[in-house]
Design a protein around this motif. Structure first.
Motif, PDB file in Angstrom:
ATOM      1  N   ASP A 185       2.408   1.598  -3.476  1.00 14.98           N
ATOM      2  CA  ASP A 185       1.415   2.103  -4.427  1.00 14.98           C
ATOM      3  C   ASP A 185       1.226   3.608  -4.256  1.00 14.98           C
ATOM      4  N   LEU A 186       1.211   4.063  -3.026  1.00 18.85           N
ATOM      5  CA  LEU A 186       1.037   5.488  -2.755  1.00 18.85           C
ATOM      6  C   LEU A 186       2.215   6.300  -3.281  1.00 18.85           C
ATOM      7  N   ARG A 188       0.823  -1.205   0.000  1.00 19.43           N
ATOM      8  CA  ARG A 188       0.000   0.000   0.000  1.00 19.43           C
ATOM      9  C   ARG A 188       0.862   1.263   0.000  1.00 19.43           C
TER      10      ARG A 188
END
Length: 319
Positions: A28-29, A25
């Motif tokens: 991805d950010l 996550r």
């Protein structure tokens, strides 16, 4: 002497999957690639991801586009020059920032350090010290604890054995340990596993969905003040680990280190016994029976380890 702990006692089912998801996550950010490889590669990647995330947020706040770009494009392989190779456990990253490089911000009440473009490799002597400390911890059952919960080690001030040693960790940088150090392998191992123990307890509480009340306090003999259950239980757990380890290595260290750790054990014996009654009550707030039993077992083992410890020749500061 009680039986030593084993790595299995620190195993948290589902932890690697949990860390992998959080790492993904963050990647991805940031728009980056933070894949880890091997049993501890995921732990390193997870710890690095939080450095990059905090660094990117800091750069964005300061409107530093070049630095923000660095944090967004950096990959795990780009930081290989920081790795302290260890054939048994993969790699830890070793940081040794220059004086004045620690950061202060609302992120933490204590100073901290983030991996940055100017971060340089630590001296070879510190890599050797860390490798020896990891080996000692592994020999006495704490290898998995340090591999999973201290994959980034930030060594700060070199001090003499009888100086006050400071170590800490912050929740926003899971897996990173900040600590002063001496030339004594076992003292460094003790302080690393203390802070790794804090990271482990945070993960264990979260994975067991345990929420400790903020309005219930207990007297902490370590800080000589009342603390919420969270901080009190953290102290009971982490200091118990250092006692168990210190007692285990006591007969295998040089005379100066033996005297230092003997005094440390004597001080911790007094503090643990002072906390024992409140611990029995505080532990009931851990609503996960397996976790409660595990923490209680560590405290009980630590108390057993200190039963024959003599009075200290001088006070040893608790980190």
């Amino acid at each position: 002497m009680p039986e030593p702990l084993t790595d299995q006692l620190f195993h948290l089912p589902g932890l690697q999957e949990r860390k992998a998801e959080r790492t993904r996550r963050i990647a991805d950010l940031l728009g980056s690639n933070l894949d880890g490889h091997g049993p501890t590669g995921g732990a390193v990647a997870h710890a690095v991801a939080h450095h990059l995330l905090e660094g990117a947020e800091r750069a964005a706040t300061n409107r530093d586009g070049d630095l923000l770009s660095w944090y967004r494009r950096t990959e795990l392989r780009d930081l290989a020059y920081l790795a302290s190779a260890d054939s048994r456990s993969g790699a830890h990253l070793l940081l040794n920032p220059e004086d004045g490089k620690l950061l202060q911000s609302p992120l933490s009440e204590t100073a901290y350090y983030l991996i940055a473009p100017e971060t340089t490799a630590a001296p070879a002597r510190l890599h050797e010290l860390l490798t020896a400390a990891l080996g000692s911890a592994r020999k006495h059952g704490f290898g998995d604890l340090l591999d999973q919960h201290a994959p980034i080690v930030c060594l700060l001030e070199r001090r003499e054995l009888r100086d006050t040693l400071f170590s800490w960790s912050i929740t926003r940088l899971p897996g990173t340990v900040f600590t002063d150090y001496t030339d004594a392998t076992e003292v460094l191992a003790r302080d690393l596993l203390h802070e790794a123990g804090h990271h482990w307890f945070n993960e264990a509480l979260a994975m067991a969905s345990v929420s400790l009340p903020d309005d219930v306090t207990f007297y902490s003999p370590w800080r000589e003040t009342d603390r919420p259950a969270f901080g009190f239980l953290h102290a009971c757990w982490a200091f118990s680990l250092t006692v168990i380890y210190s007692a285990a290595v006591l007969d295998d260290v040089p005379p100066a280190v033996h005297a230092f750790l003997s005094d440390y054990l004597a001080v911790q014996s007094r503090l643990l016994r002072a906390a024992a009654r409140d611990f029995a009550e505080a532990a009931t707030l851990i609503t996960s029976e397996p976790l409660r039993a595990q923490v209680a077992s560590a405290v009980d083992t630590a108390l057993q380890c200190t039963r024959s410890v003599p009075r200290p020749t001088e006070e040893v500061s608790s980190c």
